[in-house]
Structure formats: C-alpha cells, structure tokens
Write an enzyme that holds these catalytic residues in place. Structure first.
Site, PDB file in Angstrom:
ATOM      1  N   GLY A  51     -10.572   4.756   1.401  1.00 26.77           N
ATOM      2  CA  GLY A  51     -11.439   5.548   2.275  1.00 26.77           C
ATOM      3  C   GLY A  51     -12.747   4.887   2.646  1.00 26.77           C
ATOM      4  O   GLY A  51     -13.689   5.567   3.047  1.00 26.77           O
ATOM      5  N   ASP A 102      -2.362   8.787  -1.372  1.00 32.49           N
ATOM      6  CA  ASP A 102      -3.596   9.576  -1.418  1.00 32.49           C
ATOM      7  C   ASP A 102      -3.840  10.272  -0.084  1.00 32.49           C
ATOM      8  O   ASP A 102      -3.232   9.945   0.921  1.00 32.49           O
ATOM      9  CB  ASP A 102      -4.786   8.671  -1.747  1.00 32.49           C
ATOM     10  CG  ASP A 102      -4.941   7.548  -0.741  1.00 32.49           C
ATOM     11  OD1 ASP A 102      -3.924   6.988  -0.317  1.00 32.49           O
ATOM     12  OD2 ASP A 102      -6.082   7.228  -0.363  1.00 32.49           O
ATOM     13  N   CYS A 138      -9.107 -27.355  10.422  1.00 31.94           N
ATOM     14  CA  CYS A 138     -10.353 -28.139  10.502  1.00 31.94           C
ATOM     15  C   CYS A 138     -10.166 -29.525   9.900  1.00 31.94           C
ATOM     16  O   CYS A 138     -10.619 -30.525  10.467  1.00 31.94           O
ATOM     17  CB  CYS A 138     -11.489 -27.409   9.799  1.00 31.94           C
ATOM     18  SG  CYS A 138     -11.882 -25.817  10.552  1.00 31.94           S
ATOM     19  N   ASP A 187      -8.284  -6.509   0.683  1.00 35.28           N
ATOM     20  CA  ASP A 187      -7.353  -6.909   1.747  1.00 35.28           C
ATOM     21  C   ASP A 187      -7.901  -6.438   3.080  1.00 35.28           C
ATOM     22  O   ASP A 187      -8.681  -5.493   3.134  1.00 35.28           O
ATOM     23  CB  ASP A 187      -5.988  -6.248   1.551  1.00 35.28           C
ATOM     24  CG  ASP A 187      -6.000  -4.806   2.034  1.00 35.28           C
ATOM     25  OD1 ASP A 187      -6.661  -3.982   1.374  1.00 35.28           O
ATOM     26  OD2 ASP A 187      -5.411  -4.510   3.092  1.00 35.28           O
ATOM     27  N   GLN A 224     -10.988   8.368  -4.131  1.00 35.21           N
ATOM     28  CA  GLN A 224     -11.455   8.898  -2.849  1.00 35.21           C
ATOM     29  C   GLN A 224     -12.794   9.604  -3.065  1.00 35.21           C
ATOM     30  O   GLN A 224     -13.446   9.383  -4.067  1.00 35.21           O
ATOM     31  CB  GLN A 224     -10.401   9.846  -2.252  1.00 35.21           C
ATOM     32  CG  GLN A 224      -9.168   9.119  -1.690  1.00 35.21           C
ATOM     33  CD  GLN A 224      -9.478   8.318  -0.425  1.00 35.21           C
ATOM     34  OE1 GLN A 224     -10.588   8.342   0.107  1.00 35.21           O
ATOM     35  NE2 GLN A 224      -8.472   7.585   0.069  1.00 35.21           N
ATOM     36  N   ASP A 241       0.872  -1.184   0.000  1.00 40.07           N
ATOM     37  CA  ASP A 241       0.000   0.000   0.000  1.00 40.07           C
ATOM     38  C   ASP A 241       0.903   1.227   0.000  1.00 40.07           C
ATOM     39  O   ASP A 241       2.122   1.117   0.063  1.00 40.07           O
ATOM     40  CB  ASP A 241      -0.957  -0.036   1.199  1.00 40.07           C
ATOM     41  CG  ASP A 241      -0.221  -0.047   2.523  1.00 40.07           C
ATOM     42  OD1 ASP A 241       1.029   0.051   2.535  1.00 40.07           O
ATOM     43  OD2 ASP A 241      -0.890  -0.162   3.560  1.00 40.07           O
ATOM     44  N   SER A 242       0.305   2.407  -0.058  1.00 39.31           N
ATOM     45  CA  SER A 242       1.109   3.618  -0.238  1.00 39.31           C
ATOM     46  C   SER A 242       1.706   4.126   1.066  1.00 39.31           C
ATOM     47  O   SER A 242       2.563   4.990   1.058  1.00 39.31           O
ATOM     48  CB  SER A 242       0.218   4.712  -0.814  1.00 39.31           C
ATOM     49  OG  SER A 242      -0.744   5.095   0.160  1.00 39.31           O
ATOM     50  N   GLY A 243       1.210   3.610   2.182  1.00 44.40           N
ATOM     51  CA  GLY A 243       1.608   4.161   3.475  1.00 44.40           C
ATOM     52  C   GLY A 243       0.632   5.222   3.943  1.00 44.40           C
ATOM     53  O   GLY A 243       0.628   5.620   5.107  1.00 44.40           O
ATOM     54  N   GLY A 244      -0.209   5.677   3.036  1.00 44.60           N
ATOM     55  CA  GLY A 244      -1.148   6.757   3.347  1.00 44.60           C
ATOM     56  C   GLY A 244      -2.094   6.410   4.480  1.00 44.60           C
ATOM     57  O   GLY A 244      -2.254   7.187   5.419  1.00 44.60           O
ATOM     58  N   PHE A 245      -2.685   5.237   4.420  1.00 46.04           N
ATOM     59  CA  PHE A 245      -3.680   4.876   5.440  1.00 46.04           C
ATOM     60  C   PHE A 245      -3.059   4.917   6.834  1.00 46.04           C
ATOM     61  O   PHE A 245      -3.627   5.471   7.766  1.00 46.04           O
ATOM     62  CB  PHE A 245      -4.273   3.488   5.157  1.00 46.04           C
ATOM     63  CG  PHE A 245      -5.304   3.092   6.180  1.00 46.04           C
ATOM     64  CD1 PHE A 245      -6.591   3.597   6.117  1.00 46.04           C
ATOM     65  CD2 PHE A 245      -4.969   2.259   7.241  1.00 46.04           C
ATOM     66  CE1 PHE A 245      -7.540   3.265   7.081  1.00 46.04           C
ATOM     67  CE2 PHE A 245      -5.912   1.913   8.203  1.00 46.04           C
ATOM     68  CZ  PHE A 245      -7.192   2.430   8.127  1.00 46.04           C
ATOM     69  N   HIS A 254      -7.681 -20.836   9.408  1.00 46.41           N
ATOM     70  CA  HIS A 254      -9.112 -21.052   9.181  1.00 46.41           C
ATOM     71  C   HIS A 254      -9.790 -19.784   8.644  1.00 46.41           C
ATOM     72  O   HIS A 254     -10.523 -19.835   7.650  1.00 46.41           O
ATOM     73  CB  HIS A 254      -9.822 -21.512  10.458  1.00 46.41           C
ATOM     74  CG  HIS A 254     -11.305 -21.504  10.295  1.00 46.41           C
ATOM     75  ND1 HIS A 254     -11.988 -22.516   9.635  1.00 46.41           N
ATOM     76  CD2 HIS A 254     -12.245 -20.570  10.611  1.00 46.41           C
ATOM     77  CE1 HIS A 254     -13.271 -22.210   9.570  1.00 46.41           C
ATOM     78  NE2 HIS A 254     -13.453 -21.039  10.166  1.00 46.41           N
ATOM     79  N   CYS A 275     -15.018 -27.761   6.730  1.00 46.89           N
ATOM     80  CA  CYS A 275     -14.033 -26.781   6.236  1.00 46.89           C
ATOM     81  C   CYS A 275     -12.772 -27.536   5.821  1.00 46.89           C
ATOM     82  O   CYS A 275     -12.331 -28.461   6.504  1.00 46.89           O
ATOM     83  CB  CYS A 275     -13.715 -25.768   7.324  1.00 46.89           C
ATOM     84  SG  CYS A 275     -12.349 -24.665   6.884  1.00 46.89           S
ATOM     85  N   CYS A 327      -9.737 -26.260   5.559  1.00 43.01           N
ATOM     86  CA  CYS A 327      -8.475 -25.631   5.983  1.00 43.01           C
ATOM     87  C   CYS A 327      -7.653 -26.641   6.788  1.00 43.01           C
ATOM     88  O   CYS A 327      -8.175 -27.649   7.266  1.00 43.01           O
ATOM     89  CB  CYS A 327      -8.742 -24.366   6.797  1.00 43.01           C
ATOM     90  SG  CYS A 327      -9.010 -24.638   8.558  1.00 43.01           S
TER      91      CYS A 327
HETATM   92 ZN    ZN Z   1     -11.278 -24.351   8.902  1.00 44.08          ZN
END
Ligand code: ZN
Length: 358
Positions: A223, A145, A317, A273, A196, A91-95, A344, A312, A314
């Site tokens: 945003g 941004d 599980c 993400d 934005q 990411d840009s670091g902005g957040f 999971h 599940c 994963c």
């Molecule tokens: Zn699972």
C-alpha cells in the site's frame, strides 16, 4: 527462523544479510525486477543475471489470467517457463486486482472481477491466491491483502481494509500450512504477510505487530507508492523501522526510484520490487549520474558518443553503446534499445542495493 541470516547491521536501521530459499540464496539488500508475465520484459534470464540480481518477481494476477497456472505448471512452473532458475517471488495478485481490474466487488470471501480479455467473472480469495502461487511454483509467496490508497475514496476505507487484511492473512496462513504440510522444511516456499494501514502510522504499527505474530516467514510492506507523496511514504517507513522483527526479511512492495530505495534500505528494508526501471527503459528513460533522469530520444543526444553513464559497469555502458546509437534505435523502434536501457536501469538500482551490503 532460519531462513534469514544477518551479516551486518549498520548504526542506523540498515542491514545486510542472506535470505535462504529452496532455489538458492539471495544477498540483501536487493532490488527485484518485475517479471510481470513470467519474464523480465525484453530480457533473457542470462541478461538479468548479468545485472547482479539473484531474484525476480512474477505477477500472480497476470499469470493466472493468461496462460493460467495449470499451463505454467505444465511448462515447468515459473522457473521452467521463463528459464530463470534462481529464486522467484510471486505477489498475491491483490495489487493488480485492485488497480487494474474492472467491475470488482470486494466481499469478506474475496474479490470478484471481470476477466479483461474473456469478460467472464473470476474470484480471487485468500485461499485461491495461495493455491495459484503454489501451483506456479514460486519460492516466496505473498498473502492476499485488501489494498487501499489508490484514490481518495478508497483512502477512507483504510480501517475496513486493515481489519479485512488481517482476517485474510489468517486464512492465507491456514491454507498455506494445509498445502505445505507434507513438504520438508528445505522444500517449502516462504510466506510473506502484508502490512497495510494506509498513511495512519498507528494502524501501520498495529498491522506490523499482527503480521509478525501470525507466524509468517517474511514481512511485506504494501500500500505504498500508490499515489501518496514521497514524504508521506517516508513517514510510514520511518515509523515502522524500529519495530521490525530483525530475524525476518522485510520486503517493500512496488517501490523503485533511486531515492525511495536508498531511504527504504536505510530504514530496515531488505528487498524491493518495481516495474519502473524496465518500464521507463522501454520508453527511453534512464538514470544517469546522480540520479539524473535522461530521455534518450532527446535531440541533444543525436551525436553523443558517451555511454548512458560513464563508468557504469552494465553491459550497455561497459560495451560503449553510445547515447547517439541508443537515441537512433529508440527513434526507429528497434527493441534492442529498450533491452540495453533496461539492463542499465536495473544495474543502476542494483548498485544502490549493493552499496549497503557488507
Ligand atoms: Zn550502464
């Protein structure tokens, strides 16, 4: 644009595709776990891969502050550093600058803030953000941004932030072109511009048009999920859905509950993400059947022999780690419990993404 191939378009806005990066292909839609400090917390690259994930995100702000992009580069860039050899997006670091840093001052030049550990003053400008991300070695990078919406006060500044975001985007594109001009097309990372405009639907649409006209490789929606209601967020995603350039990937930043993801994927989003699945998991909170939120430390799980979610696939599980076992390990502070719960939760979200693929 040749870096995004659409395989299937649903009758709504949902679609399935393949995003081509210099580190390999990413099947979309996809969820992307946050490897905040260069690694998805408590998981090896192999464990992340086992979840069916092709791409992870790393945070520019955190890696810039510690250990610094020069050190990461010496240790093999973000790929050699955390041993994730697939595509990485920074990411840009902005957040983080806007949400975490203290004493920040926003000027046309950039954002000045205090280093949380050393106390020295730092500045991130649009150019600096691009330089750091290229130095880190990411395959997809995001333009810097001006974020608003984190509190009521900043929400009044939506228009100002909107204008500045687009001026900064131009500077990011210029810097990106300057630094990548000698790279072959196949070696060049992809640049995403950020839409934005807060909760103002007209501003959002204008922002999208400006980002799409800027020549970036991908569209990021910023945003959102910053304190607004889910209904408000959905209105923005709904308003943007008919206006995306279909030939570019659409990335929703920082969104990651199951219902948010389904709505996003049904409204033209290809990638999203969030720290939520892994952060929750480390605090013993997992998703069960039908998005049920389960707190594994609850006493009702003491003798529960079932896995987190029956059926599940994963690692946790499928291998039959019981709720009772996990509860105990959480209670005594055994880190394996957080790793298993993270696997999971990531698989839970990735299965949602996969259900929209063809
Ligand atoms: Zn699972």
């Amino acid at each position: 644009m040749h870096n995004f191939e659409i395989i299937f378009v649903n009758d709504s806005f949902s679609r399935s595709g393949i995003l081509k990066t210099r580190r390999g292909e990413v099947k979309t839609p996809t969820f992307m776990p946050d490897g905040t400090r260069g690694v998805v917390k408590s998981l090896t690259a192999e464990q992340v891969k086992s979840v069916g994930i092709d791409i992870v995100l790393a945070n520019t702000y955190h890696l810039h502050l510690m250990p610094g992009e020069a050190v990461v580069k010496k240790l093999g860039g973000v790929h050699g550093f955390g041993k994730w050899q697939g595509p990485i997006l920074t990411d840009s670091g902005g957040f983080q600058v806007f949400s975490l840093s203290k004493l920040r001052k926003i000027t046309e030049e950039g954002v000045t803030f205090k280093h949380p550990v050393t106390g020295e003053m730092r500045q991130i400008t649009p150019e600096k953000s691009i330089q750091i991300q290229l130095e880190l070695g990411a395959d997809m990078i995001v333009a810097f941004d001006h974020l608003t919406g984190l509190d009521e006060k900043s929400r009044d500044k939506t228009r100002e932030a909107f204008d500045r975001t687009h001026r900064w985007l131009e500077r990011c594109v210029t810097e990106f072109k300057r630094l990548t001009k000698d790279m072959k097309a196949a070696d060049r990372p992809l640049l995403f511009g950020v839409v934005q405009g807060g909760l103002d639907l007209d501003l959002r649409k204008k922002s999208l048009a400006l980002v799409q006209a800027s020549g970036v490789d991908g569209i990021a929606i910023g945003g959102l999920s910053v304190g607004e209601t889910q209904e408000e967020m959905f209105k923005v995603l709904e308003a943007l859905a008919p206006h995306y350039d279909p030939n570019r990937p659409h990335f929703l930043l920082g969104v990651g509950t199951p219902s948010d993801l389904r709505f996003a994927f049904e409204h033209g989003i290809d990638m999203a993400d969030c720290v939520l699945p892994t952060r929750n998991a480390r605090h013993a909170t997992v998703w069960g059947e039908n998005d049920e939120i389960m707190h594994l430390t609850n006493a009702k799980y003491i003798e529960d022999t079932l896995p987190i979610q029956e059926g599940c696939d994963c690692y946790a599980c499928a291998n039959g780690y019981s709720r009772g076992f996990l509860r105990h390990q959480f209670k005594v502070g055994e880190p394996l419990a957080g790793s298993l719960a993270s696997i999971h939760n990531l698989r839970y979200l990735q299965r949602i993404a996969e259900s929209y693929r063809k």
